[in-house]
Design a protein around this motif. Structure first.
Motif, short mmCIF file in Angstrom:
data_model
loop_
_atom_site.label_atom_id
_atom_site.label_comp_id
_atom_site.label_asym_id
_atom_site.label_seq_id
_atom_site.Cartn_x
_atom_site.Cartn_y
_atom_site.Cartn_z
N ASN A 143 0.81 -1.23 0.00
CA ASN A 143 0.00 0.00 0.00
C ASN A 143 0.84 1.28 0.00
OD1 ASN A 143 -2.62 -1.24 0.12
ND2 ASN A 143 -2.18 -1.76 2.26
N HIS A 144 2.08 1.17 -0.45
CA HIS A 144 2.94 2.34 -0.47
C HIS A 144 3.80 2.42 -1.73
CE1 HIS A 144 6.50 4.81 0.60
NE2 HIS A 144 5.61 5.53 1.27
N ASP A 145 4.34 1.28 -2.15
CA ASP A 145 5.32 1.29 -3.23
C ASP A 145 4.83 0.70 -4.54
OD1 ASP A 145 7.51 2.52 -1.84
OD2 ASP A 145 7.67 0.69 -0.65
N GLU A 146 3.55 0.40 -4.64
CA GLU A 146 3.01 -0.09 -5.91
C GLU A 146 3.15 0.99 -6.98
OE1 GLU A 146 0.81 -2.20 -2.60
OE2 GLU A 146 1.48 -0.16 -3.02
N LYS A 147 3.48 0.58 -8.20
CA LYS A 147 3.66 1.54 -9.29
C LYS A 147 2.31 1.83 -9.95
CE LYS A 147 8.26 1.67 -9.16
NZ LYS A 147 8.49 0.79 -8.02
N TYR A 148 2.04 3.12 -10.15
CA TYR A 148 0.84 3.53 -10.89
C TYR A 148 1.23 4.51 -11.97
CZ TYR A 148 -1.96 1.29 -7.30
OH TYR A 148 -2.52 0.35 -6.45
N PRO A 149 0.90 4.22 -13.25
CA PRO A 149 0.20 3.00 -13.66
C PRO A 149 1.06 1.76 -13.46
CG PRO A 149 0.98 4.19 -15.58
CD PRO A 149 1.23 5.09 -14.40
N PRO A 150 0.42 0.61 -13.32
CA PRO A 150 1.19 -0.63 -13.12
C PRO A 150 2.15 -0.87 -14.28
CG PRO A 150 -1.12 -0.98 -12.60
CD PRO A 150 -1.03 0.36 -13.26
N PRO A 151 3.28 -1.56 -14.02
CA PRO A 151 4.33 -1.69 -15.03
C PRO A 151 4.09 -2.73 -16.12
CG PRO A 151 5.02 -2.67 -12.96
CD PRO A 151 3.71 -2.01 -12.69
N SER A 152 2.99 -3.47 -16.05
CA SER A 152 2.73 -4.48 -17.10
C SER A 152 1.24 -4.78 -17.17
CB SER A 152 3.50 -5.78 -16.80
OG SER A 152 3.00 -6.41 -15.64
N VAL A 153 0.84 -5.42 -18.26
CA VAL A 153 -0.55 -5.88 -18.40
C VAL A 153 -0.87 -6.87 -17.28
CG1 VAL A 153 -2.16 -7.18 -19.86
CG2 VAL A 153 -0.61 -5.49 -20.89
N TYR A 154 0.08 -7.75 -17.00
CA TYR A 154 -0.10 -8.73 -15.93
C TYR A 154 -0.39 -8.06 -14.60
CZ TYR A 154 1.29 -12.31 -12.48
OH TYR A 154 1.34 -13.18 -11.41
N ALA A 155 0.45 -7.12 -14.21
CA ALA A 155 0.26 -6.41 -12.94
C ALA A 155 -1.08 -5.67 -12.91
CB ALA A 155 1.41 -5.44 -12.71
N THR A 156 -1.42 -5.04 -14.03
CA THR A 156 -2.69 -4.30 -14.12
C THR A 156 -3.87 -5.25 -13.94
OG1 THR A 156 -1.68 -2.70 -15.62
CG2 THR A 156 -4.09 -2.79 -15.56
N SER A 157 -3.83 -6.40 -14.59
CA SER A 157 -4.95 -7.35 -14.52
C SER A 157 -5.12 -7.89 -13.10
CB SER A 157 -4.74 -8.50 -15.50
OG SER A 157 -3.66 -9.35 -15.12
N LYS A 158 -4.01 -8.07 -12.37
CA LYS A 158 -4.08 -8.57 -11.01
C LYS A 158 -4.63 -7.50 -10.05
CE LYS A 158 -2.84 -11.94 -9.45
NZ LYS A 158 -3.68 -13.11 -9.10
N ILE A 159 -4.09 -6.29 -10.14
CA ILE A 159 -4.57 -5.22 -9.26
C ILE A 159 -6.04 -4.92 -9.53
CG2 ILE A 159 -4.41 -2.73 -8.88
CD1 ILE A 159 -1.45 -2.95 -8.79
N SER A 160 -6.43 -4.95 -10.79
CA SER A 160 -7.83 -4.67 -11.14
C SER A 160 -8.76 -5.70 -10.50
CB SER A 160 -8.01 -4.69 -12.66
OG SER A 160 -7.24 -3.68 -13.27
N GLY A 161 -8.37 -6.96 -10.52
CA GLY A 161 -9.17 -8.00 -9.90
C GLY A 161 -9.29 -7.80 -8.39
#
Length: 329
Positions: A143-161
């Motif tokens: 809850n502090h160091d996550e990259k936004y926007p996420p660095p990959s499609v994979y990361a984006t799909s996981k965070i979105s879920g």
């Protein structure tokens, strides 16, 4: 005895968790998996064959992105859902984003709806260290160091879920825990992950595909430590995100050297350009899990040695496993 639904039960972590729970007679496990072709299905079937011999394990072949699939698991009186089913991999996610959205985002949202309808009190959703990108020498904190926007499609799909699940279950009283894994390896591991690939290629005198110079580091985390981490979360009602990984980083070159020593073989390396979006290093901050009295205890040397022992036991079965993606040939 608790009843636990494990999605991705034919996958690497899902299989090992199910195996641990039924061997120790700690739970009855309902396993769900789509048996998709994200990597070689022969390995998934090998894992399932091992689990199917237990009377405390049942399996259903379901596509969690299809809402109709949930009719088959209605009324099961589940105590805990552990959602380990996912389509993993940074490079591959850029090649087929739609599959990642379906398998990671849509499936997680659908499963959250199921948890809500069935009034299940605990829901674990597997996350990935990929959401942090490159950490440098800093330990990444939840809850502090996550990259936004996420660095990959994979990361984006996981965070979105994960966000969908939190929104759907808001106000229900369900405890949502999100274990965030760091480069897990060990027996029955994925054939697209570096350590098992390297073992196979070195043992079989095949050239190693090495993307970059091998100096990039990972927080390689042995599967037994991961299972202990998940079972630690079962025992607490704390919600939120929990990094589960090794706080000691190791380079790919070091891993190759350890495998060479264990097998008493010299590797042949085919150096390839650095993979797209590949990070130099990612390190977890483990304060939250340390507060729950969990920490990783398996050194890379012991973990690799145990993985090699397993590989040699199943060496004939490994001959039928594909260790390269089609685009790597």
């Amino acid at each position: 005895m608790k009843k636990i639904l494990i999605t991705g039960s034919a996958g690497f972590i899902g299989y090992n968790l199910a195996k641990n729970l039924i061997q120790n007679k700690e739970a009855k496990v309902l396993g769900v998996d789509s048996l998709n072709n994200a990597y070689d299905n022969n390995l998934k079937k090998l894992r399932l064959k091992d689990l199917d011999s237990s009377e405390n394990f049942r399996f259903k072949n379901l596509d969690l992105s299809n809402q109709d699939s949930y009719k088959e698991i209605e009324g099961e009186k589940i105590d805990i859902v552990v959602h380990l089913a996912a389509r993993a991999g940074v490079r591959q996610s850029f090649r087929d984003p739609k599959k990642y959205i379906l398998d990671n985002t849509v499936s997680t949202a659908n499963l959250a709806e199921y948890v809500k309808k069935e009034e299940i009190k605990k829901f674990l959703i597997a996350s990935t260290s990929s959401v942090y990108g490159d950490s440098g020498e800093s330990a990444m904190k939840e809850n502090h160091d996550e990259k936004y926007p996420p660095p990959s499609v994979y990361a984006t799909s996981k965070i979105s879920g994960e966000l969908m699940a939190k929104t759907i279950l808001d106000g229900t009283g369900t405890c949502i825990q999100i274990p965030r894994f760091f480069t897990v390896y060990g027996p029955f591991g994925r054939p697209d992950m570096s350590i098992l690939r390297f073992i196979h290629w070195i043992y079989s005198d095949t050239e190693i595909l090495l993307y970059g110079d091998g100096h990039q580091k990972r927080s390689f985390t042995y599967i037994d430590d991961v299972i202990k981490g998940l079972k630690t979360l079962f025992l607490t009602e704390e919600s939120g995100i929990f990094n589960i990984g090794s706080d000691k980083t190791v380079s790919l070159n070091k891993v190759i050297s350890i495998i060479e020593s264990e097998l008493n073989k010299k590797s042949k390396i085919d150096y390839q350009p650095r993979a797209f979006k590949d990070v130099d290093v990612v390190i977890p901050n483990l304060d939250r899990m340390n507060q729950l009295n969990w920490k990783p205890t398996t050194s890379i040397e012991i973990g690799v040695s145990e993985t090699i022992k397993w590989y040699l036991k199943y060496v004939n079965e490994m001959k039928d496993i594909k260790f390269k993606f089609e685009y790597e040939k």
